[in-house]
Design an enzyme around this catalytic site. Structure first.
Site, short mmCIF file in Angstrom:
data_model
loop_
_atom_site.label_atom_id
_atom_site.label_comp_id
_atom_site.label_asym_id
_atom_site.label_seq_id
_atom_site.Cartn_x
_atom_site.Cartn_y
_atom_site.Cartn_z
N GLY A 116 0.79 -1.23 0.00
CA GLY A 116 0.00 0.00 0.00
C GLY A 116 0.82 1.27 0.00
O GLY A 116 0.28 2.35 -0.18
N CYS A 123 -28.24 -9.14 -15.46
CA CYS A 123 -27.69 -8.75 -16.75
C CYS A 123 -28.67 -9.16 -17.85
O CYS A 123 -29.14 -10.31 -17.89
CB CYS A 123 -26.34 -9.43 -16.98
SG CYS A 123 -25.72 -9.27 -18.68
N CYS A 152 -26.71 -12.16 -20.03
CA CYS A 152 -26.33 -13.47 -19.50
C CYS A 152 -27.12 -13.84 -18.24
O CYS A 152 -26.98 -14.94 -17.73
CB CYS A 152 -24.83 -13.54 -19.21
SG CYS A 152 -24.35 -12.61 -17.75
N CYS A 179 -23.55 -6.82 -18.22
CA CYS A 179 -22.27 -6.94 -17.53
C CYS A 179 -21.25 -5.98 -18.12
O CYS A 179 -21.13 -5.85 -19.34
CB CYS A 179 -21.71 -8.36 -17.71
SG CYS A 179 -22.60 -9.61 -16.81
N CYS A 216 -19.32 -12.06 -19.39
CA CYS A 216 -20.68 -12.15 -19.91
C CYS A 216 -20.72 -13.14 -21.08
O CYS A 216 -21.57 -14.03 -21.15
CB CYS A 216 -21.12 -10.76 -20.37
SG CYS A 216 -22.89 -10.62 -20.67
#
Lengths: 285, 259, 249
Positions: free
Chosen positions: A31, A240, A243, A265, A271
């Site tokens: 980080g 979605c 899909c 998606c 997808c």
């Protein structure tokens, strides 16, 4: 095969070694932003020059590269970066997460789970999460050094005071390994939980700002919040439209001049794969 | 009356800017609950002294010892930077003359006041907000202004937000640099009344730098008079102002219109 | 020079049994006016006296002799050049000359009260708050302090309608009675009174005389300046003449 006239993966070996040294330091201090000597690349800042330099420094001849931009493998940005490395390094490319050894991304983490041994390289425009609250870099560095992060909560406080909730939806700040405050790059906060204890190595490169940082595999990554305004991710009332996924990040797209909208998606490969697995008749257009 | 009660002990404090000495050989003790005024004309070194005390400037010589909440007397310049910065956000407060120097102008009044709470780990929005509203009320700013930006406030209100922002951590020692400077006379008076009340109510210890003898007459029990970087006279506020001994103090006092 | 003035016998215990509350020895005071070429203004030299509990000493001398200056020196408001001022504070004699400000403040908070000739108005503070303040400074609860302040203001004939107002706009007599209330509320063991009855009418004057007599009865040691013959006769037991030519008594 890669094109003659360039070193493998465009950058010279000296530069790549310097970047890899920076990455080692970044991995050692999860980080923490490490400065690096960002080079001019044959594309403008804002097009992923930081990510490209990291990818260039990491690519080996056996690597399989996937490049996504806002979840899609076929946008101009993704296509040109993929083509860049295909030409300068001659590496294999793919759109499938499972096949990739290195994934460079802008604005998303793939929906498909990542695995040990994979590397994700994030393109980062502004690496300093405190920048909007404290303009002085000298001061923000001191805040990181002393782990003084109250100011980030002041920005969240302002959000709740103004909007009744934490309104930040992307580039949502996180704490890495309980020590460093980090910008996850402009991914939707939907993707923040995927950062946490990911088996993949996650690396971040900011070209214009000349900073890189890292989240090593299985590192704890927590999204900041308030006890009474806990962190939550986006949810959609519909699946979605293509899909039928109910657990992926959806984009709203307009399908005709009449303004017809549908939710699909954002991860096109995810997808497509889901649709390919299902009988054709179940699929909507 | 014993030494171990000292809150702040200053000895031989000296600060030079290059060859110029801004303040020299300043000695004093501050005890809990005391308000010390530092007066003198511009350039007398009083602001430099205050900034040395508040550790914003590293003195060229001398010591500043502070009794931390844990009871230990510690040399503040020997503290780590992290400890010093924590002190400045918790046990100490610093009120700047210009509220813009002490406030985040792009953050709401509530966010400004709540910052110190968040800095020490408060993570409950509702509690932060309640505290912010409480301390804004203490400085006579209504809850309806909680979400307003300081830029929309008058100078006097900005100064009050700055004070609330410092008080929220219940500091044991407050440094104030010309807290009423730059304000209209009527606004100054109101702020002064407010400070007087808060200091008494909260039992605050404070060091107030000002060129305004009216401010110290009302706020401070004790006075340091500075000239040319040196303390030329110190004592009880009423004694120094009513029976000044040093020629400079006499000049300073005589130049104030008696009301 | 110290002279005794006969006073009707009141219920005071034999004086020698009590330790002095205030002992003043060899006090010198002059002013040096640096703004006027450093001219030296002598006020008094070698001032000295003792005051015991329940005793009232009046300061005598013509106008300008330095009586008020002496009271201010005793209070620590003016500095003396030389000498000793010892106040019995929390059971122990405490030297005020050269004492740190903090000690003087502590003595003022608990032991030593001063009623000045005029109310030094603190701007915009309500009369009731001015009167309560000495009690609050000692840690008395606000409710109790308020009740006592109200009782005292009422006794001094300040109409309740004025209690919440700042005294800046009051008449001279009203201001002075607020000042007296502020000076008497804390029942200091040692009190310095600088013409407390000036600018008061006869009725209020007798109320203040009663307050002073009450203070003496509870054992306060008082040093006062009283121009008014009636007051002096009613409360003064001994007098001390102030002047720079006087030797210590």
């Amino acid at each position: 095969m890669h094109e003659a006239g360039y070193n493998f993966a465009y950058l010279d070996e000296q530069t790549k070694r310097a970047i890899r040294r920076g990455l080692l330091k970044a991995v050692a201090i999860p980080g923490h932003q490490v400065p690096f000597a960002s080079r001019e690349m044959p594309l403008p800042y804002g097009w992923g020059t930081g990510g490209i330099q990291l990818t260039a420094a990491l690519l080996g001849r056996e690597d399989v590269l996937k490049v996504i931009d806002q979840g899609a493998d076929d946008t101009t940005n993704a296509v040109s970066i993929r083509r860049f490395f295909a030409r300068t390094a001659g590496v294999a490319t793919t759109t499938r997460v499972v096949e990739a050894t290195l994934i460079q991304t802008r604005h998303r983490i793939p929906e498909a789970p990542l695995a040990e041994g994979q590397i994700v390289v994030f393109q980062v425009p502004i690496p300093e999460p405190l920048r909007w609250m404290e303009a002085s870099e000298r001061e923000t560095r001191r805040m990181h050094a002393l782990k003084e992060y109250g100011l980030m909560h002041v920005s969240l406080y302002e959000d709740v005071a103004r909007h009744g909730r934490i309104a930040k939806t992307y580039d949502y700040p996180v704490m890495v390994a309980g020590r460093y405050l980090m910008s996850p790059s402009p991914i939707p906060k939907f993707d923040n939980p995927k950062l946490d204890r990911s088996p993949a190595l996650q690396l971040f490169g900011a070209g214009r700002e000349r900073r890189l940082y890292a989240v090593p595999p299985y590192t704890e990554v927590n999204s900041l919040d308030f006890d009474d305004h806990p962190f939550t991710v986006e949810r959609w009332s519909q699946p979605c439209a293509l899909c039928g996924a109910t657990d992926s990040y959806l984009d709203e797209i307009i399908t005709d001049d009449a303004g017809t909208r549908m939710l699909v998606c954002s991860d096109t490969d995810h997808c497509g794969a889901r649709r390919a697995e299902r009988p054709a008749e179940e699929c909507t257009p | 009356m014993s030494d171990d009660e000292v809150l702040l002990r200053v000895r031989g404090l000296t600060h030079r800017y290059g060859a110029r000495t801004a303040c020299a050989q300043v000695d004093f003790d501050l005890h809990p609950g005391e308000v010390l005024g530092i007066v003198g004309e511009s350039g007398a070194g009083k602001s430099t002294l205050l900034h040395c005390l508040a550790t914003r400037l590293q003195p060229s010589a001398g010591t500043v010892e502070y009794r931390c909440a844990d009871g230990r007397l510690r040399e503040v310049f020997a503290l780590s930077e992290a400890e010093r910065r924590l002190l400045l956000r918790t046990e100490w407060g610093l009120v700047h003359q210009n509220p813009r120097d002490g406030l985040r102008m792009e953050v709401s009044a509530g966010g400004n006041v709540g910052e110190r709470l968040m800095a020490v780990g408060e993570r409950h929005y509702g509690r932060i907000r309640t505290q912010a509203a409480h301390w804004l009320a203490q400085v006579e700013i209504g809850a309806e202004r909680l979400d307003h930006l300081p830029a929309t406030f008058s100078g006097g209100m900005q100064q009050r937000v700055q004070i609330a922002r410092n008080l929220v951590s219940r500091p044991r020692l407050l440094f104030m640099d010309e807290p009423t400077g730059g304000l209209d006379v009527s606004v100054q008076a109101r702020l002064l009344d407010l400070l007087r009340g808060l200091v008494a109510q909260l039992g605050l210890s404070a060091i107030v730098v000002t060129h305004d003898l009216g401010v110290v007459r009302l706020l401070a029990q004790r006075l340091l008079v500075m000239r040319g970087g040196r303390v030329v006279e110190q004592g009880l506020t009423d004694q120094v102002l009513d029976d000044p001994q040093h020629p400079y103090t006499q000049l300073l006092v005589s130049s104030i219109l008696r009301v | 020079m110290e002279q005794c003035i006969a006073r009707p016998a009141t219920a005071t215990a034999p004086l020698p049994a009590r330790p002095p509350m205030l002992e003043v020895r060899g006090l010198d005071k002059h002013f040096i006016l640096h703004m006027q070429g450093g001219v030296r203004i002598p006020v008094f030299e070698g001032a000295g006296f003792e005051v015991r509990a329940g005793e009232c000493l009046t300061l005598a001398g013509p106008s300008g002799a330095g009586k008020s200056t002496l009271l201010r020196c005793l209070y620590g408001n003016y500095l003396v050049q030389r000498g000793s001022i010892r106040v019995r504070h929390r059971g122990e004699p405490v030297e005020l000359v050269g004492a740190p400000a903090r000690r003087v403040l502590d003595v003022r908070r608990a032991t030593l009260g001063h009623v000045s000739q005029f109310l030094r108005v603190i701007p915009r503070v309500a009369s009731i708050d001015l009167v309560m303040e000495p009690l609050l400074a000692r840690g008395v609860a606000a409710d109790e302090a308020r009740a006592r302040a109200e009782a005292l203001l009422a006794r001094l004939n300040i109409p309740p309608a004025l209690w919440a107002l700042a005294p800046a706009t009051f008449s001279g007599g009203e201001q002075q009675r607020v000042n007296i209330a502020r000076g008497f509320i804390a029942e200091y063991p040692v009190m310095l009174l600088d013409e407390p009855t000036a600018s008061l009418d006869a009725d209020n004057r007798s109320i203040v005389i009663q307050l002073i007599q009450d203070a003496l009865a509870r054992g306060a040691a008082i040093v006062g300046i009283f121009h008014d013959e009636e007051v002096r006769a009613a409360v003064g037991q001994r007098s001390y003449a102030v002047g720079h030519t006087e030797a210590a008594a």
